[in-house]
Design a protein around this motif. Sequence first.
Motif, PDB file in Angstrom:
ATOM      1  N   LEU A 100       0.846  -1.191   0.000  1.00  0.00           N
ATOM      2  CA  LEU A 100       0.000   0.000   0.000  1.00  0.00           C
ATOM      3  C   LEU A 100       0.885   1.246   0.000  1.00  0.00           C
ATOM      4  CD1 LEU A 100      -3.053   0.780   0.166  1.00  0.00           C
ATOM      5  CD2 LEU A 100      -2.700   1.102   2.625  1.00  0.00           C
ATOM      6  N   PRO A 101       0.628   2.201  -0.899  1.00  0.00           N
ATOM      7  CA  PRO A 101       1.451   3.420  -0.937  1.00  0.00           C
ATOM      8  C   PRO A 101       1.332   4.218   0.361  1.00  0.00           C
ATOM      9  CG  PRO A 101       0.112   3.213  -2.937  1.00  0.00           C
ATOM     10  CD  PRO A 101      -0.388   2.185  -1.974  1.00  0.00           C
ATOM     11  N   PRO A 102       2.358   4.976   0.706  1.00  0.00           N
ATOM     12  CA  PRO A 102       2.320   5.775   1.938  1.00  0.00           C
ATOM     13  C   PRO A 102       1.148   6.761   1.931  1.00  0.00           C
ATOM     14  CG  PRO A 102       4.539   5.730   1.016  1.00  0.00           C
ATOM     15  CD  PRO A 102       3.643   5.104   0.002  1.00  0.00           C
ATOM     16  N   GLY A 103       0.392   6.761   3.022  1.00  0.00           N
ATOM     17  CA  GLY A 103      -0.692   7.723   3.175  1.00  0.00           C
ATOM     18  C   GLY A 103      -1.950   7.414   2.411  1.00  0.00           C
ATOM     19  N   ALA A 104      -1.994   6.312   1.683  1.00  0.00           N
ATOM     20  CA  ALA A 104      -3.170   5.991   0.867  1.00  0.00           C
ATOM     21  C   ALA A 104      -4.338   5.576   1.750  1.00  0.00           C
ATOM     22  CB  ALA A 104      -2.842   4.881  -0.124  1.00  0.00           C
ATOM     23  N   ASP A 105      -5.514   6.115   1.458  1.00  0.00           N
ATOM     24  CA  ASP A 105      -6.708   5.749   2.208  1.00  0.00           C
ATOM     25  C   ASP A 105      -7.947   6.144   1.422  1.00  0.00           C
ATOM     26  OD1 ASP A 105      -8.121   4.569   4.209  1.00  0.00           O
ATOM     27  OD2 ASP A 105      -7.758   6.118   5.708  1.00  0.00           O
ATOM     28  N   ILE A 106      -9.057   5.550   1.793  1.00  0.00           N
ATOM     29  CA  ILE A 106     -10.323   5.811   1.119  1.00  0.00           C
ATOM     30  C   ILE A 106     -10.984   7.043   1.729  1.00  0.00           C
ATOM     31  CG2 ILE A 106     -12.629   4.902   0.618  1.00  0.00           C
ATOM     32  CD1 ILE A 106     -11.364   2.100   0.606  1.00  0.00           C
ATOM     33  N   THR A 107     -11.462   7.924   0.866  1.00  0.00           N
ATOM     34  CA  THR A 107     -12.061   9.175   1.291  1.00  0.00           C
ATOM     35  C   THR A 107     -13.133   9.548   0.280  1.00  0.00           C
ATOM     36  OG1 THR A 107     -11.570  11.468   1.870  1.00  0.00           O
ATOM     37  CG2 THR A 107     -10.318  10.534   0.048  1.00  0.00           C
ATOM     38  N   ARG A 108     -13.613  10.781   0.351  1.00  0.00           N
ATOM     39  CA  ARG A 108     -14.496  11.338  -0.672  1.00  0.00           C
ATOM     40  C   ARG A 108     -13.662  12.229  -1.580  1.00  0.00           C
ATOM     41  NH1 ARG A 108     -18.832   8.243  -1.321  1.00  0.00           N
ATOM     42  NH2 ARG A 108     -19.279   7.361   0.739  1.00  0.00           N
ATOM     43  N   ALA A 109     -13.937  12.181  -2.866  1.00  0.00           N
ATOM     44  CA  ALA A 109     -13.134  12.939  -3.823  1.00  0.00           C
ATOM     45  C   ALA A 109     -13.140  14.429  -3.524  1.00  0.00           C
ATOM     46  CB  ALA A 109     -13.639  12.673  -5.238  1.00  0.00           C
ATOM     47  N   ALA A 110     -14.245  14.920  -2.974  1.00  0.00           N
ATOM     48  CA  ALA A 110     -14.368  16.359  -2.712  1.00  0.00           C
ATOM     49  C   ALA A 110     -13.267  16.874  -1.806  1.00  0.00           C
ATOM     50  CB  ALA A 110     -15.735  16.658  -2.086  1.00  0.00           C
ATOM     51  N   ALA A 111     -12.728  16.031  -0.949  1.00  0.00           N
ATOM     52  CA  ALA A 111     -11.697  16.465  -0.007  1.00  0.00           C
ATOM     53  C   ALA A 111     -10.415  16.895  -0.713  1.00  0.00           C
ATOM     54  CB  ALA A 111     -11.399  15.343   0.983  1.00  0.00           C
ATOM     55  N   HIS A 112     -10.247  16.495  -1.984  1.00  0.00           N
ATOM     56  CA  HIS A 112      -8.995  16.775  -2.678  1.00  0.00           C
ATOM     57  C   HIS A 112      -9.212  17.429  -4.037  1.00  0.00           C
ATOM     58  CE1 HIS A 112      -6.860  14.526   0.413  1.00  0.00           C
ATOM     59  NE2 HIS A 112      -7.805  13.610   0.316  1.00  0.00           N
ATOM     60  N   LEU A 113     -10.421  17.939  -4.290  1.00  0.00           N
ATOM     61  CA  LEU A 113     -10.718  18.642  -5.534  1.00  0.00           C
ATOM     62  C   LEU A 113     -11.055  20.101  -5.238  1.00  0.00           C
ATOM     63  CD1 LEU A 113     -12.949  16.010  -7.411  1.00  0.00           C
ATOM     64  CD2 LEU A 113     -10.568  16.619  -7.916  1.00  0.00           C
ATOM     65  N   PRO A 114     -10.572  21.025  -6.047  1.00  0.00           N
ATOM     66  CA  PRO A 114     -10.908  22.434  -5.828  1.00  0.00           C
ATOM     67  C   PRO A 114     -12.359  22.696  -6.249  1.00  0.00           C
ATOM     68  CG  PRO A 114      -9.676  22.178  -7.869  1.00  0.00           C
ATOM     69  CD  PRO A 114      -9.687  20.825  -7.212  1.00  0.00           C
ATOM     70  N   PRO A 115     -12.944  23.761  -5.773  1.00  0.00           N
ATOM     71  CA  PRO A 115     -14.294  24.112  -6.212  1.00  0.00           C
ATOM     72  C   PRO A 115     -14.344  24.256  -7.732  1.00  0.00           C
ATOM     73  CG  PRO A 115     -13.634  25.468  -4.346  1.00  0.00           C
ATOM     74  CD  PRO A 115     -12.406  24.723  -4.780  1.00  0.00           C
ATOM     75  N   GLY A 116     -15.470  23.806  -8.323  1.00  0.00           N
ATOM     76  CA  GLY A 116     -15.614  23.891  -9.769  1.00  0.00           C
ATOM     77  C   GLY A 116     -16.368  22.708 -10.322  1.00  0.00           C
ATOM     78  N   ASP A 117     -16.319  22.559 -11.649  1.00  0.00           N
ATOM     79  CA  ASP A 117     -17.105  21.531 -12.326  1.00  0.00           C
ATOM     80  C   ASP A 117     -16.715  20.117 -11.916  1.00  0.00           C
ATOM     81  OD1 ASP A 117     -18.517  23.463 -13.663  1.00  0.00           O
ATOM     82  OD2 ASP A 117     -17.308  23.360 -15.496  1.00  0.00           O
ATOM     83  N   LEU A 118     -15.411  19.860 -11.785  1.00  0.00           N
ATOM     84  CA  LEU A 118     -14.976  18.514 -11.430  1.00  0.00           C
ATOM     85  C   LEU A 118     -15.452  18.131 -10.031  1.00  0.00           C
ATOM     86  CD1 LEU A 118     -11.325  18.465 -12.812  1.00  0.00           C
ATOM     87  CD2 LEU A 118     -13.305  17.279 -13.749  1.00  0.00           C
ATOM     88  N   ARG A 119     -15.346  19.051  -9.109  1.00  0.00           N
ATOM     89  CA  ARG A 119     -15.800  18.761  -7.752  1.00  0.00           C
ATOM     90  C   ARG A 119     -17.313  18.570  -7.709  1.00  0.00           C
ATOM     91  NH1 ARG A 119     -14.154  22.339  -2.434  1.00  0.00           N
ATOM     92  NH2 ARG A 119     -15.373  21.164  -0.890  1.00  0.00           N
ATOM     93  N   ALA A 120     -18.050  19.374  -8.474  1.00  0.00           N
ATOM     94  CA  ALA A 120     -19.505  19.236  -8.505  1.00  0.00           C
ATOM     95  C   ALA A 120     -19.917  17.880  -9.056  1.00  0.00           C
ATOM     96  CB  ALA A 120     -20.109  20.359  -9.339  1.00  0.00           C
ATOM     97  N   ALA A 121     -19.177  17.389 -10.062  1.00  0.00           N
ATOM     98  CA  ALA A 121     -19.540  16.123 -10.701  1.00  0.00           C
ATOM     99  C   ALA A 121     -19.063  14.912  -9.918  1.00  0.00           C
ATOM    100  CB  ALA A 121     -18.962  16.085 -12.118  1.00  0.00           C
ATOM    101  N   LEU A 122     -17.902  15.019  -9.296  1.00  0.00           N
ATOM    102  CA  LEU A 122     -17.254  13.836  -8.719  1.00  0.00           C
ATOM    103  C   LEU A 122     -17.091  13.886  -7.205  1.00  0.00           C
ATOM    104  CD1 LEU A 122     -14.336  13.579 -11.316  1.00  0.00           C
ATOM    105  CD2 LEU A 122     -16.531  12.357 -11.386  1.00  0.00           C
ATOM    106  N   GLY A 123     -17.410  15.003  -6.597  1.00  0.00           N
ATOM    107  CA  GLY A 123     -17.084  15.216  -5.197  1.00  0.00           C
ATOM    108  C   GLY A 123     -17.612  14.185  -4.234  1.00  0.00           C
ATOM    109  N   GLU A 124     -18.794  13.619  -4.511  1.00  0.00           N
ATOM    110  CA  GLU A 124     -19.389  12.650  -3.592  1.00  0.00           C
ATOM    111  C   GLU A 124     -18.946  11.220  -3.865  1.00  0.00           C
ATOM    112  OE1 GLU A 124     -21.068  13.491  -0.850  1.00  0.00           O
ATOM    113  OE2 GLU A 124     -20.444  15.485  -1.511  1.00  0.00           O
ATOM    114  N   ARG A 125     -18.110  11.043  -4.896  1.00  0.00           N
ATOM    115  CA  ARG A 125     -17.637   9.694  -5.212  1.00  0.00           C
ATOM    116  C   ARG A 125     -16.611   9.231  -4.187  1.00  0.00           C
ATOM    117  NH1 ARG A 125     -17.534   8.113 -10.588  1.00  0.00           N
ATOM    118  NH2 ARG A 125     -16.751   6.154  -9.705  1.00  0.00           N
TER     119      ARG A 125
END
Length: 378
Positions: free
Chosen positions: A109-134
């Motif tokens: 397992l890579p260092p620091g890898a863990d399961i989260t929500r995409a929104a935690a690492h995406l800036p505000p905008g279209d990508l976060r709106a589309a994928l943030g809850e994944r």
Amino acid sequence: MTCDDSIRVAIVGGGLAAASLAFHLGPTFGDRVTLIEREAGPGMHSSGRSAEMIRQAVLPPPVARLARRSAEVLGRAKWARFRPTGSLLLGSEASLTELRDALGESDALPPGADITRAAAHLPPGDLRAALGERAALWTPTDGIVDASSILSHFLDDAARHGVTIRYGTPVEGVVVEDGQVKGVRVDGAFLAADIVVNATGAWVGAFAEGLGAVPVGWSVLRRHLAHLGPAADIPRDLPFIWDIDAGWYLRPESRGLLACACDESPSPPCDPQVDRSVLDALGRKLSEAHLPLDRLPVRRCWAGLRTFAPDRTFVIGFDPCLDGFFWMGGLGGHGVTCSWAAGELGARLLAGESPREAESFDPARFLDHSAGEAGAIT
């Protein structure tokens, strides 16, 4: 095969795997190594057509361990021009948990890898709106490198240690006598070599044909990349995003996005042509992900070849049937990520070591044709 200080090595190929092996052999073998590339320069095929991403969370675990080893080095090396963007692997909770647990149980397992929500690492905008809850597997130590810079460093350092590098030199054949490699024929002349390394990329199967080496059963698959843009709202440090269930990925590139539909179509070893219908498939996948990217024009599209053994695990080591023939193939799209560690492993084997991690990549596994086909997540 036991190596000594008189062994001569001919590496056939000029991509990342061949160059990394030459780099690692240079300090010990020096001028007893010759790298032979038929093209006018290095990295003219798959190594020069990659997405240049360092992705460590891959299967099977032996490949992931090489990826992690390489990432540790490339992440510190100025010559790799590493950009630490991190990565988001999207998928169902079940598929991500399965991937994380498989790697964790295998110390991969890579260092620091863990399961989260995409929104935690995406800036505000279209990508976060589309994928943030994944759901996403976040790997903070992933990123982007400069493949050409890595390739140049490998070859320049190898040459500095005395390795001979010959471009524009097709190998006309491997000379074998009584089941033992004796060298290669180039430019109508014989070049003596105790070990011939097959690092020919998509030509790895064709190069070995008729020599008496173990039959691996290679698959060569074409894949496309598309540069979309311009897109002014895409930050340069955006994590690369890869949907491992739907099969697509994208990352920032030159004021736009580099995108892939993760397509795979069988191909002969060649300079692959672009199939424009793949762009339609890419558009459908991105649309199904609710990504508003249809407004972005396709600035460029190209294709490359990825080569796999039947179990989608690398083939690195001495052939069990042909003495002096060494395999360095089947990196299958992991060349940028894993080349440093793959070359290091190959050099250790050529120096006569028996590292435990080499067992997973041993060509001798193809003596048993019942080997399974456990697919890698790529």
